[in-house]
Write a protein that holds these residues in place. Sequence first.
Motif, PDB file in Angstrom:
ATOM      1  N   UNK A  16       0.802  -1.222   0.000  1.00 12.69           N
ATOM      2  CA  UNK A  16       0.000   0.000   0.000  1.00 12.69           C
ATOM      3  C   UNK A  16       0.837   1.275   0.000  1.00 12.69           C
ATOM      4  N   UNK A  17       2.157   1.159  -0.073  1.00 13.51           N
ATOM      5  CA  UNK A  17       3.054   2.309  -0.131  1.00 13.51           C
ATOM      6  C   UNK A  17       3.876   2.203  -1.405  1.00 13.51           C
ATOM      7  N   UNK A  18       4.059   3.307  -2.099  1.00 16.77           N
ATOM      8  CA  UNK A  18       4.863   3.276  -3.306  1.00 16.77           C
ATOM      9  C   UNK A  18       6.310   2.916  -2.959  1.00 16.77           C
ATOM     10  N   UNK A  19       6.968   2.246  -3.896  1.00 19.09           N
ATOM     11  CA  UNK A  19       8.273   1.643  -3.623  1.00 19.09           C
ATOM     12  C   UNK A  19       9.332   2.660  -3.216  1.00 19.09           C
ATOM     13  N   UNK A  20       9.262   3.862  -3.737  1.00 22.57           N
ATOM     14  CA  UNK A  20      10.277   4.849  -3.420  1.00 22.57           C
ATOM     15  C   UNK A  20      10.208   5.308  -1.966  1.00 22.57           C
ATOM     16  N   UNK A  21       9.114   4.972  -1.260  1.00 26.35           N
ATOM     17  CA  UNK A  21       8.980   5.353   0.149  1.00 26.35           C
ATOM     18  C   UNK A  21       9.309   4.213   1.108  1.00 26.35           C
ATOM     19  N   UNK A  22       9.609   3.036   0.602  1.00 29.36           N
ATOM     20  CA  UNK A  22       9.861   1.897   1.474  1.00 29.36           C
ATOM     21  C   UNK A  22      11.041   2.142   2.402  1.00 29.36           C
ATOM     22  N   UNK A  23      12.124   2.646   1.857  1.00 28.93           N
ATOM     23  CA  UNK A  23      13.367   2.734   2.615  1.00 28.93           C
ATOM     24  C   UNK A  23      13.266   3.712   3.776  1.00 28.93           C
ATOM     25  N   UNK A  51      10.249  12.819  -4.703  1.00 35.26           N
ATOM     26  CA  UNK A  51       8.839  12.465  -4.888  1.00 35.26           C
ATOM     27  C   UNK A  51       8.265  11.660  -3.719  1.00 35.26           C
ATOM     28  N   UNK A  52       8.948  11.610  -2.605  1.00 31.21           N
ATOM     29  CA  UNK A  52       8.435  10.871  -1.451  1.00 31.21           C
ATOM     30  C   UNK A  52       7.276  11.622  -0.799  1.00 31.21           C
ATOM     31  N   UNK A  53       6.457  10.879  -0.069  1.00 29.22           N
ATOM     32  CA  UNK A  53       5.298  11.454   0.609  1.00 29.22           C
ATOM     33  C   UNK A  53       5.477  11.366   2.116  1.00 29.22           C
ATOM     34  N   UNK A  54       4.900  12.314   2.816  1.00 27.21           N
ATOM     35  CA  UNK A  54       4.983  12.291   4.269  1.00 27.21           C
ATOM     36  C   UNK A  54       3.986  11.282   4.841  1.00 27.21           C
ATOM     37  N   UNK A  55       4.135  10.954   6.110  1.00 29.85           N
ATOM     38  CA  UNK A  55       3.328   9.913   6.752  1.00 29.85           C
ATOM     39  C   UNK A  55       2.714  10.455   8.030  1.00 29.85           C
ATOM     40  N   UNK A 114      -2.339  19.780  -2.475  1.00 28.18           N
ATOM     41  CA  UNK A 114      -1.400  19.796  -3.594  1.00 28.18           C
ATOM     42  C   UNK A 114      -0.585  18.517  -3.708  1.00 28.18           C
ATOM     43  N   UNK A 115      -0.902  17.505  -2.910  1.00 32.59           N
ATOM     44  CA  UNK A 115      -0.154  16.245  -2.954  1.00 32.59           C
ATOM     45  C   UNK A 115      -0.960  15.179  -2.222  1.00 32.59           C
ATOM     46  N   UNK A 116      -0.364  13.993  -2.089  1.00 31.78           N
ATOM     47  CA  UNK A 116      -0.929  12.916  -1.290  1.00 31.78           C
ATOM     48  C   UNK A 116      -0.006  12.643  -0.103  1.00 31.78           C
ATOM     49  N   UNK A 117      -0.563  12.116   0.967  1.00 32.42           N
ATOM     50  CA  UNK A 117       0.255  11.620   2.070  1.00 32.42           C
ATOM     51  C   UNK A 117      -0.357  10.339   2.612  1.00 32.42           C
ATOM     52  N   UNK A 118       0.409   9.634   3.427  1.00 29.03           N
ATOM     53  CA  UNK A 118      -0.008   8.330   3.947  1.00 29.03           C
ATOM     54  C   UNK A 118      -0.637   8.476   5.332  1.00 29.03           C
ATOM     55  N   UNK A 119      -1.597   7.610   5.604  1.00 29.66           N
ATOM     56  CA  UNK A 119      -2.234   7.521   6.912  1.00 29.66           C
ATOM     57  C   UNK A 119      -2.104   6.086   7.417  1.00 29.66           C
TER      58      UNK A 119
END
Length: 279
Positions: A33-40, A86-90, A132-137
Amino acid sequence: MFNDKTNKIYFKLDFIFIFFLTGVPLTEGWKRSIQEIDHSWIAKALFKWSTRGKPELDPTKVTQMWYHPPQPALVTNNLPAVHRYFSRRLLLWMPRKLWQVKLTCPQEDCETKPELTSAGLYPLVRQVFDLDSFYYLATEYLECSGCKRKVISWSQGILNQLDAGHRRQFPVILTHKFAVDRRIVRLLRQRGIGNSSSQLRRKLVEQHNEVWLERVTQYLTDCESFVRASNKGLVSRPSFDRPPPCPQLPNPRVLLSVYCSDVLARLEEVKAAITSTFG
């Protein structure tokens, strides 16, 4: 010579050692459920390896609600990493742990109403639609010791038990399929001729595209210096990752659905306002 049992033990130890070196401590549900670039960066910010070689949440790292990804360097001495642009905040919603509040079972048929205890992380992460973007919950499961049921920390039965100050810190309105930040819903209030859901979506598309283009421009600009250096023979020809595509935005019907959910949540306030004015 080693017997079969000893060989299996050594094989398992080698597998765990290799996995520690190559994998990231992130649960399978979060990976999906998280894009791969945010895994690390999320794995580094919240997780650790258990003694059995499995990823688990590190309680010592749960000290805040918002977690922000690492930003691009001001001076790019190394190859630009696409995930830094391009990472998203959590948003980690864990009111029981962060504020030490007492939460009881919200189920109506639970007679004893005992205090809820932590039952691990919720396996999926929601993507929240922002201005203006998406973030994770992300959140956790809470379990009742009486009826043995599990409750998600963002459920309405849990939110209603929080005081007004803590309750307002949850900025998301959730539906079955979508999650929208409350700031977008505020723009739909006092709707008039020039403030329809379609018009608002067009404005949000413009905002998202502008932010995405700014990040692409910054990333390509940092890559350009390495291309020029390779043309001069100073470095070998580098290879860069492609920027991720601009995410698709929900349609106007989703915005109206979330707006209706917001109105229903404020129904008592609306009734109080009407009776205080006319009653």
